[in-house]
Write a protein that holds these residues in place. Structure first.
Motif, short mmCIF file in Angstrom:
data_model
loop_
_atom_site.label_atom_id
_atom_site.label_comp_id
_atom_site.label_asym_id
_atom_site.label_seq_id
_atom_site.Cartn_x
_atom_site.Cartn_y
_atom_site.Cartn_z
N THR A 240 0.84 -1.19 0.00
CA THR A 240 0.00 0.00 0.00
C THR A 240 0.87 1.24 0.00
O THR A 240 1.88 1.31 0.71
N LYS A 241 0.48 2.24 -0.77
CA LYS A 241 1.28 3.46 -0.87
C LYS A 241 0.72 4.53 0.06
O LYS A 241 -0.49 4.61 0.29
N HIS A 242 1.62 5.37 0.57
CA HIS A 242 1.27 6.39 1.56
C HIS A 242 1.93 7.72 1.20
O HIS A 242 3.00 7.74 0.60
N ASN A 243 1.26 8.80 1.56
CA ASN A 243 1.79 10.14 1.30
C ASN A 243 2.74 10.56 2.42
O ASN A 243 2.37 11.31 3.32
N ILE A 244 3.95 10.06 2.36
CA ILE A 244 4.98 10.37 3.36
C ILE A 244 6.26 10.72 2.61
O ILE A 244 6.58 10.11 1.59
N SER A 245 6.99 11.68 3.10
CA SER A 245 8.26 12.07 2.50
C SER A 245 9.41 11.63 3.41
O SER A 245 9.31 11.70 4.64
N THR A 246 10.51 11.19 2.79
CA THR A 246 11.66 10.77 3.58
C THR A 246 12.40 11.96 4.20
O THR A 246 13.23 11.76 5.08
N ARG A 247 12.09 13.17 3.76
CA ARG A 247 12.76 14.33 4.36
C ARG A 247 12.35 14.56 5.80
O ARG A 247 13.00 15.31 6.52
N ILE A 248 11.27 13.93 6.23
CA ILE A 248 10.86 14.06 7.63
C ILE A 248 11.86 13.40 8.56
O ILE A 248 11.86 13.67 9.76
N LEU A 249 12.72 12.52 8.03
CA LEU A 249 13.69 11.82 8.86
C LEU A 249 14.86 12.71 9.25
O LEU A 249 15.64 12.35 10.14
N GLN A 250 15.01 13.84 8.59
CA GLN A 250 16.12 14.73 8.85
C GLN A 250 15.60 16.11 9.25
O GLN A 250 14.51 16.52 8.83
N PRO A 251 16.35 16.84 10.09
CA PRO A 251 15.92 18.21 10.43
C PRO A 251 15.99 19.12 9.21
O PRO A 251 16.84 18.94 8.32
N PRO A 252 15.12 20.12 9.11
CA PRO A 252 15.14 21.03 7.96
C PRO A 252 16.38 21.92 7.99
O PRO A 252 16.98 22.15 9.05
N PRO A 253 16.80 22.43 6.85
CA PRO A 253 17.97 23.32 6.82
C PRO A 253 17.68 24.63 7.55
O PRO A 253 16.53 25.03 7.71
N SER A 254 18.73 25.29 8.00
CA SER A 254 18.57 26.55 8.71
C SER A 254 18.09 27.65 7.75
O SER A 254 18.11 27.49 6.53
N PHE A 255 17.69 28.76 8.34
CA PHE A 255 17.11 29.85 7.56
C PHE A 255 18.11 30.43 6.57
O PHE A 255 17.75 30.80 5.44
N GLN A 256 19.38 30.53 6.95
CA GLN A 256 20.40 31.15 6.09
C GLN A 256 21.00 30.19 5.07
O GLN A 256 21.74 30.63 4.19
N SER A 257 20.71 28.90 5.18
CA SER A 257 21.31 27.93 4.26
C SER A 257 20.54 27.89 2.95
O SER A 257 19.38 28.34 2.88
N PRO A 258 21.15 27.35 1.89
CA PRO A 258 20.44 27.24 0.60
C PRO A 258 19.21 26.36 0.71
O PRO A 258 19.21 25.37 1.44
N ARG A 259 18.18 26.73 -0.01
CA ARG A 259 16.94 25.97 0.03
C ARG A 259 17.06 24.72 -0.84
O ARG A 259 17.61 24.77 -1.94
N PRO A 260 16.54 23.59 -0.36
CA PRO A 260 16.56 22.38 -1.20
C PRO A 260 15.58 22.51 -2.35
O PRO A 260 14.64 23.32 -2.32
N ALA A 261 15.80 21.71 -3.36
CA ALA A 261 14.93 21.74 -4.53
C ALA A 261 13.53 21.23 -4.18
O ALA A 261 13.37 20.35 -3.33
N SER A 262 12.54 21.79 -4.85
CA SER A 262 11.16 21.37 -4.60
C SER A 262 10.91 20.00 -5.20
O SER A 262 11.44 19.66 -6.27
#
Length: 489
Positions: A240-262
């Motif tokens: 079964t497929k679920h709407n989950i992203s693997t990026r939840i396993l890592q903390p988000p980048p800081s405000f001053q760091s480059p933004r990851p690709a959408s």
């Protein structure tokens, strides 16, 4: 390494495909589950095998079909164990005689070395998996993962393929098929090279906000004969497929760091999420420690259970009561915590690695917090259930009292007018009505006297003091608060 995994009877399989196959059809534009995905060019075997591998099949092919009534070696091994006295494998032996197939079979293969990882094209049949395992070497990769996804229980053909090629413990498959004969002592379970992880994932296709799908993910770690690497087998009993992203396993980048690709959030199975999570792992540590390699699988498991507990809490708050939900969440979460505390299995290597210790400590904290929150949730739900039961009983009591107040006068009047007294019957031979009331008064006085004497004796025996007249009379008429001795007595 592929040669070490070859089955003793691999020559039997090759003898059944000697006739020339028909010309292959044009290759499909996209692989699907009824067609074979080609291997990379540098790993393709001889031309005969290549033509057979690329031949389009219209239906699922099991091992029984391409062995032509030859007893599969792994099934024969299990049958001989049962005959020798391992009767706990009887259910597995019976299951292997069936020709059951499973829809949605997908097998992903991942090779990992100290500096890179390589994911092979997905495999959609047991026959292609057998051919891949017999003809494809690891070429320096220290770790190879086989991740099989299916619905429910694995097919006998998949058990035969994995068991014979990798020489796996048959108790592992006995566990997978949910056999009643599967019994492990704690020491056997904790020291086995395989572990079962209970998953719960919210269903998006049902009206209930707390409805969850439960399934098992089983991990088997098989060390290589050379001791320099290992093979991991991960079996997912749901696709079964679920709407989950693997990026939840890592903390988000800081405000001053480059933004990851959408990225576009697409429904993915737990197998696909686990494959993507290797992007965040140190490959050197992954090759050294099986627990570190499976740590993201535990993180996904913790996140999914946390989603369920949060959904139940929010639904309870929304309806100001107890929402409908399934049970067994606490047990599965506590089992996952116990596996984390052991570091997977006691026999898994790499427990002294720094990354392993850090992952274990972090996962222990996460699961322990989840267990506490789950216990708190069910305690709250238990108290709410008691309050709801108390309110229901109070409503019934009030309703009963209302009927009592309504029918009490009717009962009294009908009782009086039903008496055979001279004032009502008009006959002088019947007693007078005042005699009835005198009898009732005398009977009540006798009851009050009996209760007072009983209360006097009880207080004297329990508290060693003489009860006062007021205390005795209050007990006789139903007020018991005065019976309790004061704090200084």
């Amino acid at each position: 390494m592929a040669s070490s995994h070859s089955s003793p009877s691999s020559s039997q399989f090759s003898t059944h495909i000697t006739e020339p196959p028909p010309p292959p059809p044009p290759p499909p534009t996209q692989p699907n589950r009824s067609e074979t995905v080609p291997l990379p060019i540098e790993h393709q075997p001889d031309s005969g095998f290549s033509r057979f591998l690329h031949r389009k099949r219209q239906s699922h092919i099991s091992l029984q079909d391409w062995e032509q009534n030859v007893t599969p070696p792994y099934h024969n091994y299990i049958h001989q164990l049962v005959a020798a006295g391992w009767t706990n494998l009887q259910d597995l032996d019976n299951y292997m005689t069936t020709a059951a197939t499973r829809e949605g079979l997908v097998v992903s293969v991942l090779d990992i070395s100290d500096s890179k990882r390589k994911q092979w094209p997905d495999i959609y049949s047991e026959l292609d998996l057998r051919n891949f395992m017999n003809h494809t070497s690891r070429k320096g990769a220290k770790v190879r993962f086989y991740m099989a996804e299916y619905q429910g229980t694995p097919s006998p053909a998949l058990i035969e393929t994995l068991g014979s090629s990798l020489n796996l413990d048959p108790r592992f498959f006995q566990w997978i098929i949910h056999s009643r004969g599967h019994n492990f002592t704690p020491s056997q379970r904790h020291n086995a090279p395989y572990q079962a992880l209970g998953f719960g994932v919210l269903r998006d296709s049902t009206p209930s906000m707390t409805d969850a799908e439960k399934f098992k993910v089983l991990v088997y770690i098989q060390p290589d004969n050379t001791g320099t690497g290992w093979t991991g087998i991960v079996l997912f009993s749901s696709c079964t497929k679920h709407n989950i992203s693997t990026r939840i396993l890592q903390p988000p980048p800081s405000f001053q760091s480059p933004r990851p690709a959408s990225t576009t959030l697409k429904p993915k199975s737990i197998r696909e999420l686990y494959l993507e999570s290797f992007e965040y792992l140190d490959l050197t540590q992954t090759a050294a420690s099986p627990f570190y390699a499976t740590s993201n699988l535990f993180r996904i498991n913790c996140f999914c259970w946390n989603q369920i507990i949060t959904a139940i809490r929010e639904q309870d708050r929304l309806i100001n009561g107890i929402s409908d939900t399934s049970v067994g969440h606490v047990e599965e979460i506590k089992r996952s915590l116990a596996i984390v505390q052991r570091g997977g299995s006691f026999v898994w290597a790499g427990k002294d690695e720094k990354a392993t210790k850090e992952s274990k400590e972090a996962l222990q904290e996460d699961f322990q917090h989840l267990v506490e929150q789950t216990d708190l949730l069910w305690q709250t739900r238990s108290k709410l259930a008691e309050m709801r039961q108390s309110r229901s009983e109070a409503r019934w009591t009030a309703l009963t009292n209302a009927f009592t107040y309504l029918f009490a006068p009717i009962t009294i009047i009908s009782g009086i007018y039903g008496m055979n007294v001279s004032e009502i019957s008009g006959s002088d031979t019947n007693p007078n009505i005042w005699q009835f009331f005198v009898a009732v008064l005398v009977l009540n006085l006798l009851m009050v006297a009996a209760l007072s004497i009983y209360n006097f004796i009880q207080i004297h025996m329990k508290h060693g003091r003489a009860a006062g007249m007021k205390e005795i009379l209050c007990f006789a008429v139903g007020r018991t608060t005065l019976n309790r001795p004061e704090a200084g007595q």
